[in-house]
Design a protein around this motif. Structure first.
Motif, PDB file in Angstrom:
ATOM      1  N   CYS A 172      43.733  23.712  69.395  1.00  0.00           N
ATOM      2  CA  CYS A 172      43.637  22.292  69.755  1.00  0.00           C
ATOM      3  C   CYS A 172      44.795  21.481  69.184  1.00  0.00           C
ATOM      4  O   CYS A 172      45.491  20.765  69.921  1.00  0.00           O
ATOM      5  CB  CYS A 172      42.290  21.731  69.329  1.00  0.00           C
ATOM      6  N   PHE A 173      45.031  21.571  67.866  1.00  0.00           N
ATOM      7  CA  PHE A 173      46.179  20.893  67.282  1.00  0.00           C
ATOM      8  C   PHE A 173      47.470  21.388  67.934  1.00  0.00           C
ATOM      9  O   PHE A 173      48.376  20.607  68.230  1.00  0.00           O
ATOM     10  CB  PHE A 173      46.258  21.154  65.776  1.00  0.00           C
ATOM     11  N   ALA A 174      47.554  22.695  68.148  1.00  0.00           N
ATOM     12  CA  ALA A 174      48.761  23.281  68.732  1.00  0.00           C
ATOM     13  C   ALA A 174      49.035  22.699  70.115  1.00  0.00           C
ATOM     14  O   ALA A 174      50.191  22.463  70.477  1.00  0.00           O
ATOM     15  CB  ALA A 174      48.633  24.795  68.804  1.00  0.00           C
ATOM     16  N   THR A 175      47.991  22.463  70.899  1.00  0.00           N
ATOM     17  CA  THR A 175      48.181  21.890  72.231  1.00  0.00           C
ATOM     18  C   THR A 175      48.767  20.497  72.141  1.00  0.00           C
ATOM     19  O   THR A 175      49.777  20.176  72.795  1.00  0.00           O
ATOM     20  CB  THR A 175      46.843  21.865  72.985  1.00  0.00           C
ATOM     21  N   ILE A 178      54.825  15.656  61.293  1.00  0.00           N
ATOM     22  CA  ILE A 178      53.627  15.476  62.119  1.00  0.00           C
ATOM     23  C   ILE A 178      52.460  15.034  61.251  1.00  0.00           C
ATOM     24  O   ILE A 178      52.200  15.615  60.189  1.00  0.00           O
ATOM     25  CB  ILE A 178      53.235  16.792  62.823  1.00  0.00           C
ATOM     26  N   ASN A 179      51.748  14.034  61.715  1.00  0.00           N
ATOM     27  CA  ASN A 179      50.476  13.635  61.115  1.00  0.00           C
ATOM     28  C   ASN A 179      49.463  13.580  62.246  1.00  0.00           C
ATOM     29  O   ASN A 179      49.673  12.872  63.232  1.00  0.00           O
ATOM     30  CB  ASN A 179      50.604  12.267  60.436  1.00  0.00           C
ATOM     31  N   ALA A 180      48.369  14.346  62.139  1.00  0.00           N
ATOM     32  CA  ALA A 180      47.397  14.414  63.229  1.00  0.00           C
ATOM     33  C   ALA A 180      45.984  14.404  62.668  1.00  0.00           C
ATOM     34  O   ALA A 180      45.709  15.000  61.626  1.00  0.00           O
ATOM     35  CB  ALA A 180      47.626  15.674  64.067  1.00  0.00           C
ATOM     36  N   VAL A 181      45.101  13.729  63.392  1.00  0.00           N
ATOM     37  CA  VAL A 181      43.701  13.579  62.977  1.00  0.00           C
ATOM     38  C   VAL A 181      42.797  14.183  64.043  1.00  0.00           C
ATOM     39  O   VAL A 181      42.980  13.919  65.229  1.00  0.00           O
ATOM     40  CB  VAL A 181      43.331  12.096  62.788  1.00  0.00           C
ATOM     41  N   ILE A 192      41.855  14.303  69.295  1.00  0.00           N
ATOM     42  CA  ILE A 192      42.973  14.492  68.365  1.00  0.00           C
ATOM     43  C   ILE A 192      43.985  13.403  68.637  1.00  0.00           C
ATOM     44  O   ILE A 192      44.380  13.170  69.791  1.00  0.00           O
ATOM     45  CB  ILE A 192      43.629  15.876  68.525  1.00  0.00           C
ATOM     46  N   TYR A 193      44.402  12.746  67.568  1.00  0.00           N
ATOM     47  CA  TYR A 193      45.435  11.712  67.648  1.00  0.00           C
ATOM     48  C   TYR A 193      46.592  12.179  66.771  1.00  0.00           C
ATOM     49  O   TYR A 193      46.455  12.282  65.555  1.00  0.00           O
ATOM     50  CB  TYR A 193      44.896  10.376  67.147  1.00  0.00           C
ATOM     51  N   ALA A 194      47.717  12.517  67.415  1.00  0.00           N
ATOM     52  CA  ALA A 194      48.864  13.077  66.690  1.00  0.00           C
ATOM     53  C   ALA A 194      50.077  12.174  66.833  1.00  0.00           C
ATOM     54  O   ALA A 194      50.396  11.716  67.939  1.00  0.00           O
ATOM     55  CB  ALA A 194      49.193  14.474  67.222  1.00  0.00           C
ATOM     56  N   THR A 195      50.751  11.927  65.726  1.00  0.00           N
ATOM     57  CA  THR A 195      52.032  11.222  65.752  1.00  0.00           C
ATOM     58  C   THR A 195      53.087  12.146  65.150  1.00  0.00           C
ATOM     59  O   THR A 195      52.861  12.778  64.110  1.00  0.00           O
ATOM     60  CB  THR A 195      51.979   9.906  64.961  1.00  0.00           C
ATOM     61  N   LEU A 196      54.231  12.219  65.822  1.00  0.00           N
ATOM     62  CA  LEU A 196      55.317  13.086  65.397  1.00  0.00           C
ATOM     63  C   LEU A 196      56.611  12.289  65.427  1.00  0.00           C
ATOM     64  O   LEU A 196      56.818  11.444  66.309  1.00  0.00           O
ATOM     65  CB  LEU A 196      55.467  14.289  66.341  1.00  0.00           C
ATOM     66  N   TYR A 197      57.517  12.551  64.484  1.00  0.00           N
ATOM     67  CA  TYR A 197      58.836  11.933  64.591  1.00  0.00           C
ATOM     68  C   TYR A 197      59.914  12.912  64.154  1.00  0.00           C
ATOM     69  O   TYR A 197      59.694  13.797  63.327  1.00  0.00           O
ATOM     70  CB  TYR A 197      58.920  10.623  63.790  1.00  0.00           C
ATOM     71  N   VAL A 257      47.705  12.359  72.479  1.00  0.00           N
ATOM     72  CA  VAL A 257      46.250  12.295  72.314  1.00  0.00           C
ATOM     73  C   VAL A 257      45.568  13.222  73.314  1.00  0.00           C
ATOM     74  O   VAL A 257      45.955  13.288  74.483  1.00  0.00           O
ATOM     75  CB  VAL A 257      45.706  10.856  72.461  1.00  0.00           C
ATOM     76  N   ILE A 258      44.578  13.956  72.837  1.00  0.00           N
ATOM     77  CA  ILE A 258      43.786  14.860  73.684  1.00  0.00           C
ATOM     78  C   ILE A 258      42.334  14.854  73.203  1.00  0.00           C
ATOM     79  O   ILE A 258      42.030  14.392  72.104  1.00  0.00           O
ATOM     80  CB  ILE A 258      44.305  16.319  73.668  1.00  0.00           C
ATOM     81  N   ASP A 259      41.451  15.380  74.032  1.00  0.00           N
ATOM     82  CA  ASP A 259      40.099  15.739  73.607  1.00  0.00           C
ATOM     83  C   ASP A 259      40.176  17.172  73.069  1.00  0.00           C
ATOM     84  O   ASP A 259      40.530  18.095  73.807  1.00  0.00           O
ATOM     85  CB  ASP A 259      39.140  15.657  74.798  1.00  0.00           C
ATOM     86  N   ASN A 260      39.840  17.364  71.808  1.00  0.00           N
ATOM     87  CA  ASN A 260      40.007  18.684  71.184  1.00  0.00           C
ATOM     88  C   ASN A 260      39.121  19.753  71.816  1.00  0.00           C
ATOM     89  O   ASN A 260      39.461  20.941  71.789  1.00  0.00           O
ATOM     90  CB  ASN A 260      39.716  18.608  69.678  1.00  0.00           C
ATOM     91  N   LEU A 261      37.992  19.367  72.425  1.00  0.00           N
ATOM     92  CA  LEU A 261      37.096  20.348  73.033  1.00  0.00           C
ATOM     93  C   LEU A 261      37.448  20.640  74.493  1.00  0.00           C
ATOM     94  O   LEU A 261      36.984  21.642  75.038  1.00  0.00           O
ATOM     95  CB  LEU A 261      35.646  19.870  72.950  1.00  0.00           C
TER      96      LEU A 261
END
Length: 325
Positions: free
Chosen positions: A135-138, A159-162, A227-232, A290-294
């Motif tokens: 899920c995080f990988a996606t 990367i910071n992801a929740v 999942i809410y991920a921010t990357l820079y 942003v994605i739905d982890n499931l």
């Protein structure tokens, strides 16, 4: 109608698979295998399915189904396949991490293809065995594919992801109890999360010259799913150039979309979408994913892969609306 088998039917990902397959126009559930729930009604465990199905869990397996979904704990898929052989025509989609890395992708003569459609759709269409991404990988890879494809990853990626509570599965632990999770926030596995292996593998496939670090801080949020991920990372171009790069890369993607609006989770929860937003600050490019982890992070993407493998319309069974309000 293709016949579908599910192994390990009691968890969150299996529950979502069942929900999606019950509405799929080209697939029918042949069996849902669970040793701990054999004989029990599926709707007694997955209570959102009350009134939708009278199917029961079984401890019997039809080894000739057209496609098999493995929803076992990480590390258990190989063990299961070693003791439960299936017909040569049965396609297999593993939702665990057993076959995601190239070093583990060959098993009993079976070649598992990494199942990220936006990365290698044609390979998935020709595959018989799929390793469904994490899920995080996606979420993270979809944020980075356009840069890697253009050879523009020049420095470290931060990367910071929740993720929501469902990312931890149904088994109780100290950090999944409601009283701990509610009104709480924490990080875990800093810089060492298991999804880094598949992330780096894909980035190096697209940009072999990339030899910098990917610094990943995973977090637990006090919400159920998403999942809410921010990357820079460093980027010399303009915001307009970055937007064009991402828009062009995903122009034919069915579920991944680039938007100029800032993102929030309610836009994707209960869908198979990934939404991306880019922002420029100095020489840094910020990408939000942003994605739905499931769903896009697990069961929805597994159905998407099944559709590609069987030549179905890619969004069959996945035409879902976000739970926005």
């Amino acid at each position: 109608m293709i016949q579908v088998g599910i192994i390990g039917g009691a968890g969150y990902t299996a529950g979502e698979l069942i929900r999606l397959l019950l509405q799929h126009p080209k697939a029918a559930i042949n069996f849902v295998y669970s040793t701990s729930n054999a004989g029990n009604k599926i709707a007694n465990v997955h209570q959102d399915l009350v009134g939708s199905t009278d199917l029961t869990f079984t401890n019997e397996i039809n080894t000739s189904v057209d496609v098999l979904f493995l929803c076992l704990g990480h590390g258990h898929s190989k063990q299961f396949l070693e003791t439960h052989p299936f017909s040569n025509h049965t396609k297999i989609i593993d939702l665990g991490n057993d076959f995601r890395l190239e070093a583990d992708s060959t098993f009993q003569g079976k070649e598992f293809v990494y199942g990220l459609p936006e990365f290698q759709k044609e390979a998935i269409q020709q595959a018989s065995y799929i390793a469904n991404p994490g899920c995080f990988a996606t979420a993270i890879q979809l944020a980075l594919l356009p840069l890697a494809n253009a050879g523009l990853l020049q420095e470290d990626v931060h990367i910071n992801a929740v993720t929501g509570a469902t990312g931890a599965g149904t088994s109780l632990s100290a950090t999944t109890h409601y009283t701990w999770r509610d009104n709480n926030f924490s990080y875990y596995k800093p810089f060492t999360h298991q999804h880094l292996g598949e992330i780096n593998q894909t980035l190096h496939t697209l940009q072999n010259s990339f030899d910098n670090d990917v610094w990943f801080m995973p977090n637990r949020g006090n919400f159920s799913r998403g999942i809410y991920a921010t990357l820079y990372t460093h980027f010399e171009g303009t915001l307009e150039e970055a937007t064009q790069l991402y828009t062009e890369y995903y122009k034919e993607a069915v579920f991944t979309h680039v938007t100029e609006q800032e993102l929030h989770l309610k836009q994707v929860v209960n869908t198979n979408k990934c939404l991306l937003h880019v922002h420029k600050h100095g020489n840094k490019l910020l990408i939000t994913s942003v994605i739905d982890n499931l769903l896009k992070g697990a069961s929805g993407q597994a159905i998407q892969n099944m559709n590609l493998m069987f030549g179905f319309q890619e969004d069959n069974g996945l035409q879902l609306k976000a739970t926005y309000f």
